[in-house]
Design a protein around this motif. Structure first.
Motif: not given
Lengths: 283, 266
Positions: A209, A213, B113
């Motif tokens: 992750s 990210m 995001m």
């Protein structure tokens, strides 16, 4: 148990926050969805209706060079960020009290410092005749390439990303049962072996992750490449800005923005799949 | 005994040195910036004696003060409004898997995001389409919107870790839903609210891209002003502002840390 927990919340939902509950989707739609729909609309209507902007982006050698550069810079800075962040996360979670707290401060203070300020700090160190070249000269490493180049941009990006990458890794590491490690030690496994064969595989979901990210964040980097690259290392995000506000190619800028967004969501989706596969494998 | 064995795991040869290297890497630009803010000369890399002259320049500069006040006002309003929305969103979504809670969670965390430049362009397109003229108001609206997800996450986390039986007990003791919320849930949520607010505040204070695009002519914030100064040429004045901002964020981190500890004790 589940019921007991959900009832009071439901009661609020039914009274005080009812208005909020209904207002929320409306506000969110207005705030998040509409503007992006607007960008998509601009990308196919400006200057005229059609897909010419996308054709231009995907066939133009100049844009391909920018995409290639962006992908390369993001990959390299992610590849450098992850090991550094892993080390810090490891010390934060496994370290003794004082050391762990020291690492925690180290992670969190840069977190809160303006991205402009951090980029500026690196400009001071890395620019021509700056501190880095002084240090290099002192060690007899004259001619070290400093200044506004790709490596300066990567340095600044890694510096920005490390604290972000530490968090998901640390949260996975924290859940690793230490008794498993002790068991391995007790069965005669050497510490390095315990790390390599037990700790590292168990912390991999966090690494994945953090990877996703870091890569997604680095795709959208704007301030750091702009300041540290000084116009010589133009990445996709800066190109969106240039197209929108310097050359006033609104349609082209909007289309680039859509491409960037799609790329981010594609990576997000892909990483989710990879993580699910990874979970299946571990079972 | 078990900790003694675990220590074997911690101390790998070379790991300590490597992590010291990492820490130096994280702090090098910050420390260098702070040191040269006290430089007597005009250079940001050549030391010419100690002085406070650049701090005096900063405090005498009217434009910097206006920009700083703008930034703080925007950040305070944006963080506060965003926290209120986030609180509503958290209460509405936590423990509500069916009623669109999951969907709302996805919608609320997606903006985290999205590359900031895309959000910035989208905000600009929106304001232009709606016909709001760019300025202080558009900065404020944009900041509120992008701060909501940041404020939402800590509040949601706190709400989820909260003992759900307490408001229920209050209800059983004939507290009206409003009273149970005000006197039980809200006080218990305070640590989450504080960290959500602080996060939103810092994010708003630090924002450059979105602000730059929706500011229009005239309105300015501290990051915009600093960027303008960087373009004109680097003097230790930028170092001095940066160091002041650094001091301010360090104080904020310490406050939030202390509040976090106080929250844990309860």
């Amino acid at each position: 148990m589940m019921r007991a927990q959900s009832t009071p919340v439901r009661r609020y939902a039914a009274t005080g926050s009812l208005a909020m509950l209904w207002a929320l989707p409306v506000i969110l739609t207005l705030a998040y969805v509409l503007p992006f729909a607007g960008v998509t609309l601009w990308s196919v209507t400006r200057p005229e209706l059609g897909l010419q902007n996308y054709v231009r982006i995907f066939t133009g050698a100049d844009f391909q060079a920018i995409f290639f550069r962006t992908a390369w810079v993001c990959l390299v800075s992610t590849a450098i960020t992850i090991p550094i962040a892993y080390l810090l996360a490891y010390y934060w979670v496994m370290g003794s009290g004082r050391r762990s707290r020291l690492v925690e401060i180290c992670i969190f203070i840069p977190f809160w410092i303006s991205v402009l300020v951090r980029a500026f700090g690196w400009v001071v160190i890395l620019r021509n005749n700056g501190l880095a070249s002084d240090v290099a000269n002192a060690f007899g490493l004259g001619g070290l390439s400093t200044g506004r180049n790709v490596w300066s941009v990567i340095t600044g990006m890694v510096h920005f990303m490390v604290p972000f990458a530490v968090l998901p890794m640390a949260s996975v590491m924290r859940k690793i049962d230490r008794r498993v490690l002790l068991a391995a030690l007790g069965l005669g496994c050497r510490p390095l072996g315990v790390f390599w064969r037990i700790y590292l595989p168990m912390s991999l979901p966090g690494v994945f992750s953090a990877l996703a990210m870091t890569f997604i964040f680095s795709l959208g980097f704007f301030v750091t490449p702009m300041i540290l690259g000084g116009g010589r290392v133009v990445l996709t995000a800066e190109t969106v800005f240039v197209q929108m506000f310097q050359t006033a190619n609104w349609g082209l800028g909007a289309a680039l923005g859509v491409v960037l967004l799609v790329a981010v969501f594609a990576i997000l989706w892909l990483s989710q799949r990879v993580m699910r596969i990874e979970q299946l494998m571990s079972r | 005994m078990s900790t003694a064995r675990l220590r074997d795991l911690r101390v790998f040869p070379g790991f300590g040195l490597l992590s010291v290297g990492c820490v130096v890497f994280l702090y090098a630009p910050i420390v260098v910036l702070a040191i040269y803010s006290f430089n007597d000369g005009r250079s940001v890399t050549r030391w010419a004696g100690f002085s406070f002259r650049w701090y005096q320049t900063v405090f005498a500069n009217q434009n910097i003060q206006t920009a700083a006040i703008n930034s703080v006002v925007i950040a305070v309003i944006a963080a506060t409004v965003a926290t209120v929305f986030a609180l509503g969103a958290a209460i509405a979504t936590v423990n509500r898997k069916k009623g669109g809670g999951e969907g709302a969670y996805v919608v609320l965390t997606f903006p985290l995001m999205v590359p900031e430049i895309v959000t910035a362009v989208a905000s600009l397109v929106f304001f232009v389409a709606v016909g709001i003229s760019l300025g202080f108001a558009t900065i404020l609206i944009a900041h509120i919107v992008f701060c909501i997800p940041f404020a939402y996450l800590p509040i949601k986390a706190r709400l989820e870790s909260m003992d759900g039986t307490l408001p229920s007990a209050a209800a059983d003791l004939y507290a009206s839903p409003a009273k149970a919320f005000l006197r039980i849930t809200l006080p218990l949520l305070v640590p989450g609210l504080v960290s959500g607010w602080l996060l939103a505040f810092i994010i708003s204070l630090d924002d450059f891209i979105i602000t730059a695009l929706v500011a229009g002519p005239g309105a300015t914030t501290l990051p915009l002003h600093i960027y303008g100064m960087l373009r004109l040429g680097m003097t230790p004045e930028v170092n001095a502002i940066s160091t002041l901002m650094l001091a301010a964020s360090t104080v904020l981190v310490l406050i939030s840390g202390l509040l976090g500890q106080a929250g844990r004790k309860h």
